[in-house]
Scaffold this motif. Structure first.
Motif, short mmCIF file in Angstrom:
data_model
loop_
_atom_site.label_atom_id
_atom_site.label_comp_id
_atom_site.label_asym_id
_atom_site.label_seq_id
_atom_site.Cartn_x
_atom_site.Cartn_y
_atom_site.Cartn_z
N ARG A 8 100.73 -161.49 34.86
CA ARG A 8 101.79 -162.10 34.10
C ARG A 8 101.43 -162.15 32.62
NH1 ARG A 8 102.24 -167.58 37.41
NH2 ARG A 8 100.01 -167.33 37.20
N TYR B 270 100.63 -155.08 37.26
CA TYR B 270 100.98 -154.26 36.10
C TYR B 270 100.01 -153.13 35.82
CZ TYR B 270 104.05 -158.23 35.22
OH TYR B 270 105.00 -159.21 35.35
N ASN C 176 103.21 -151.84 44.97
CA ASN C 176 104.58 -151.83 44.44
C ASN C 176 105.08 -150.42 44.20
OD1 ASN C 176 105.27 -154.54 44.43
ND2 ASN C 176 104.53 -154.91 42.36
N GLY D 21 110.06 -160.01 43.11
CA GLY D 21 109.57 -159.38 41.90
C GLY D 21 110.65 -158.76 41.02
N ARG D 22 111.72 -158.25 41.62
CA ARG D 22 112.79 -157.65 40.82
C ARG D 22 113.43 -158.67 39.89
NH1 ARG D 22 112.70 -152.20 40.24
NH2 ARG D 22 112.35 -151.19 42.23
N ARG E 229 110.77 -159.99 37.28
CA ARG E 229 110.44 -159.00 36.24
C ARG E 229 111.45 -159.07 35.09
NH1 ARG E 229 106.86 -154.64 35.79
NH2 ARG E 229 106.98 -153.94 33.64
N HIS F 231 110.37 -162.00 33.10
CA HIS F 231 109.09 -161.68 32.45
C HIS F 231 109.33 -160.82 31.21
CE1 HIS F 231 105.80 -158.75 31.79
NE2 HIS F 231 105.02 -159.78 31.96
N ASP F 232 110.16 -159.80 31.34
CA ASP F 232 110.42 -158.91 30.21
C ASP F 232 111.11 -159.66 29.07
OD1 ASP F 232 109.26 -156.92 31.68
OD2 ASP F 232 111.14 -155.90 32.19
N GLU G 263 108.43 -161.64 27.31
CA GLU G 263 107.60 -160.74 26.52
C GLU G 263 108.29 -160.38 25.21
OE1 GLU G 263 104.35 -158.58 27.64
OE2 GLU G 263 104.30 -160.76 27.81
N GLN H 33 109.92 -155.38 45.02
CA GLN H 33 108.72 -155.43 44.19
C GLN H 33 108.07 -156.79 44.40
OE1 GLN H 33 107.61 -152.71 41.38
NE2 GLN H 33 108.16 -152.12 43.47
N ASP I 123 105.63 -159.94 43.35
CA ASP I 123 105.10 -160.71 42.22
C ASP I 123 104.41 -161.93 42.83
OD1 ASP I 123 104.70 -162.59 40.13
OD2 ASP I 123 106.29 -161.67 38.94
N HIS J 155 109.25 -169.96 32.97
CA HIS J 155 108.89 -168.90 33.90
C HIS J 155 109.11 -169.25 35.37
CE1 HIS J 155 105.43 -171.52 34.21
NE2 HIS J 155 104.92 -170.80 35.18
#
Length: 358
Positions: free
Chosen positions: A2, A78, A91, A128-129, A132, A135-136, A139, A187, A189, A285
């Motif tokens: 992460r 990642y 994944n 995870g989909r 993500r 998360h993006d 970021e 996916q 996570d 998060h």
């Protein structure tokens, strides 16, 4: 892994009440020692403990670091590492067929399936989909920044991703030693469970190697090994999650101090660590998979448990469900207590929670 967590004072300086004189439990008087690492689970790790010699401390902590680093690499979604089949490769490949993995991944995912059931889906490593997309966004926004609403994930994209988050489509074959996805779009996570699970396994391994007195703090996942040499318990602090008058979060202060029995852990999930803001609204998060948005039930929840992996999964699950449902869940579980810090700055606790006000 992460995105790097916001480094709070709770991570940099875990609350440890070190009172009393160290008493010898061998031929020499144990001395208090500390080591800090920055290369594990994208956070800071602080290990404090007692050994009779510096050589023993270095041997024990080097072995502990090596164990934690292996789990860090295995559970990284990642990055790939030479000679290691990790979750990033799972994944990438498990949608096409079974992927052979080691026991550390098989056991983690089996445990994750169990905790999915315990938390009634609130802790879901197959999401995870959806995770993500958030998360993006974090970021792109930067840690704690105020950004434009354009960075928020679109609801239609979140809903499309949520169609590929069924835990039932994660196939863990412990006999064959493989992992596969019935839905090729799944996916994983494991951010909600992986660090706590790794801490528990590594603490047990350290105990088996003879480490008898230590407190592990891996990015806020705190786990006690034994007691201090004088027999007193290790103590960990529960962060105050609420802002002061200047708008800064009082993470250097503690709302409670918890004494940890040997083998106990304290894990905290809160909205004040990894987040960005849009029009003054915090987007953190911890995602409520029933709304696909950051959970809004509370500011923070602390879980006291006899297993750090269980505590990690439960802290995420409890944060992502209404307090009343969480209380009912905790009261049904053995060896688990919880403390809720609500957005109106009131608190609630499970029936067996005991802590000193700070």
């Amino acid at each position: 892994m992460r995105a790097p967590a916001r480094l709070t004072a709770a991570l940099l300086a875990p609350l440890m009440l070190l009172t009393g004189c160290a008493l010898p439990f061998g031929s020499r008087t144990p001395e208090r020692r500390t080591v800090t690492w920055w290369d594990l689970f994208d956070t800071v790790t602080v290990i404090t403990g007692y050994t009779e010699t510096e050589e023993e401390w270095e041997t024990q902590t080097q072995a502990l670091h090596d164990d934690l680093l292996r789990y860090h690499e295995l559970y990284d979604i990642y990055n790939s590492y030479d000679g290691l089949v990790n979750l990033a490769q799972v994944n990438a490949q498990a949608g096409q067929g079974p992927v052979a993995v080691g026991s550390e991944i098989l056991d983690l995912l089996t445990f994750a399936q169990e905790m999915y059931t315990v938390t009634e889906g609130a802790c879901n490593v197959a999401a995870g989909r959806v995770l993500r997309l958030w998360h993006d966004a974090r970021e792109a926004a930067g840690d704690g920044g105020e950004v434009s609403a354009d960075l928020l994930p679109k609801q239609e994209d979140l809903e499309a991703a949520s169609a590929h988050c069924r835990m039932e489509d994660l196939i863990v074959d412990t006999q064959a030693g493989t992992v596969s996805f019935a839905d090729p779009e799944i996916q994983l996570d494991v951010g909600s469970i992986g660090k706590g699970y790794a801490v528990e396994q590594c603490a047990r391994a350290a105990e088996a190697r003879g480490l008898t007195s230590a407190l592990l703090n891996v990015g806020g996942n705190v786990r006690a090994i034994g007691t201090k040499p004088d027999g007193s318990l290790w103590t960990a602090g529960v962060d105050n999650p609420w802002p002061g008058q200047d708008g800064q979060y009082a993470t250097a202060n503690y709302i409670a101090a918890v004494s940890l029995q040997p083998g106990q852990s304290l894990v905290i999930s809160g909205d004040y660590q990894r987040y960005f803001t849009v029009d003054g609204v915090r987007y953190h998060h911890l995602i409520d998979l029933t709304t696909l948005q950051p959970a809004r039930y509370m500011s923070s929840v602390a879980v006291l448990s006899s297993d750090s992996g269980r505590g990690d999964a439960l802290s995420t699950g409890l944060f992502c469900m209404p307090v009343e449902e969480g209380r009912d869940l905790v009261e049904r579980l053995d060896g688990v207590e919880a403390f809720w810090m609500l957005q109106d700055e009131s608190t609630q606790a499970s029936s067996g929670w005991t802590a000193d006000a700070s």
